[in-house]
Design an enzyme around this catalytic site. Structure first.
Site, PDB file in Angstrom:
ATOM      1  N   CYS A  32       0.799  -1.219   0.000  1.00 52.39           N
ATOM      2  CA  CYS A  32       0.000   0.000   0.000  1.00 52.39           C
ATOM      3  C   CYS A  32       0.836   1.275   0.000  1.00 52.39           C
ATOM      4  CB  CYS A  32      -0.939   0.007   1.208  1.00 52.39           C
ATOM      5  SG  CYS A  32      -2.146  -1.344   1.235  1.00 52.39           S
ATOM      6  N   ASN A  33       2.064   1.196   0.465  1.00 53.25           N
ATOM      7  CA  ASN A  33       2.919   2.382   0.503  1.00 53.25           C
ATOM      8  C   ASN A  33       3.520   2.730  -0.851  1.00 53.25           C
ATOM      9  OD1 ASN A  33       4.401  -0.182   1.585  1.00 53.25           O
ATOM     10  ND2 ASN A  33       5.992   0.995   0.552  1.00 53.25           N
TER      11      ASN A  33
END
Length: 372
Positions: A160-161
């Site tokens: 997700c980063n």
């Protein structure tokens, strides 16, 4: 007596930003485009479709702060149930849906930027919901009919980063090629990464993620163009929590499965100040000087934990919570959906600063500082 420059309130920076934050080769975000699958479901509809009666699992779904998610569910069988896809079918879904959403997101982004496919000199594709060789960048170049000499990069498996990790690379390419257009696509088909085994571990994941793609156009060297300038990035890896979020092979289910430690929200929140302090160090800015906050829609507890540790208000994270409510966690593209909402709101004024923040496996926190 005139106070030192680093003590001036940033409102005075509308014409004179802090030293080092307004270099002539800085890259700008020119435009954004997003795309989702055609089908969406409420949390209650999903519980009914899969016949989930366990009150603990139902509570996870219904108390997630998510109203609706865009998903491509498994096909129906003759009795109206759902056929559980094998790993090969999930990968085929990732490929087909990734190409479809990616194409639409890029086309919408270019339309808003007033640019053509031939203008793209660099294409970066980000995904963590499937593994393809060749990657999505090559597939999108072929399907879109782009120049085959276009430079490209695939960022796969960061989680997700990864949207901010990739934006750092894209901004770097843009600075090295002023006047050339670079495009980043965060393309996540989370429907291709689900496991249905009835356990609480997989149910938490299944209650959270949705499908979506977001594309941003970036260019350096033209101060006459609109869009915020990308000023600085800062990262922080919480090495003690390296196993807290992981995507690994589940032998019992014969497919990949995502593991999410229940302590993740608190670990991320406890480390949020560290990376924000690093991001603002040397800029003359304080947290209270940041007009806009676009935080990854990682889940209700994640957002609450970041809010508490950074002293943010509900208004500060309104787009973060709005995207979670309407789409769920879109993995690497979540913060871009929030960015699109901020643009649509039309409240970002020249000279204002915005912090972008994403969180993911590692465990990692990625940040960027931009200025309108």
């Amino acid at each position: 007596m005139t106070p030192p420059q680093n003590l001036l309130h940033p409102a005075t920076f509308a014409t004179a930003p802090p030293s080092g934050l307004d270099a002539p080769d800085v890259a700008r975000i020119m435009a954004i485009g997003t795309a989702v699958p055609p089908t969406s479901y409420t949390q209650r509809e999903l519980l009914d479709i899969f016949g989930i009666e366990d009150p603990r699992i139902r509570s996870v779904f219904l108390n997630s702060a998510i109203d609706r998610r865009y998903l491509t569910l498994p096909p129906e069988d003759s009795d109206g149930g759902r056929i559980m896809e094998v790993q090969g079918e999930l990968l085929a879904k990732h490929k087909a849906q990734g190409i479809d959403m990616g194409i639409r997101a890029v086309q919408e982004c270019l339309k808003r930027a007033g640019a053509d496919l031939d203008d793209i000199g660099y294409l970066c594709c980000v995904t963590s919901t499937g593994f393809l060789t060749p990657g999505l960048s090559a597939l999108l170049i072929k399907e879109l009919g782009m120049d085959p000499s276009c430079s490209r990069l695939d960022v796969v498996g960061m989680g997700c980063n990864a949207g901010l990790n990739a934006l750092n690379a894209v901004a770097g390419w843009a600075r090295a090629h002023p006047g050339r257009l670079a495009v980043m696509v965060c393309d996540e088909s989370c429907s291709a990464a689900y496991v249905f085994d009835g356990t609480m571990r997989t149910s938490v994941v299944n209650s959270l993620f949705g499908d979506g793609a977001a594309a941003v156009a970036v260019m350096a060297g033209d101060d006459g163009e609109p869009g915020p300038r990308i000023l600085k990035f800062a990262s922080h890896i919480i090495t003690d929590a390296v196993d807290a979020m992981r995507y690994e092979w589940d032998s019992a289910q014969d497919r990949f499965s995502f593991y999410l430690d229940p302590q993740v929200p608190y670990v991320v929140g406890a480390n949020a100040e560290t990376v924000i302090d690093r991001l603002l160090a040397g800029t003359g800015l304080r947290r209270s000087d940041i007009a806009h906050w676009l935080v990854h829609s990682g889940g209700k507890k994640v957002i609450d934990s970041v809010m508490v540790n950074l002293g943010l208000t509900r208004h500060d994270v309104r787009h973060t919570t709005g995207v979670l409510r309407d789409y769920g966690n879109l993995s690497s593209g979540s913060f871009l959906f929030s960015y699109e909402r901020l643009l649509d709101e039309g409240v970002a004024d020249p000279g204002e600063y915005c912090v972008l923040m994403t969180m993911g496996p590692g465990s990692t926190i990625e940040t960027a500082l931009v200025r309108w």
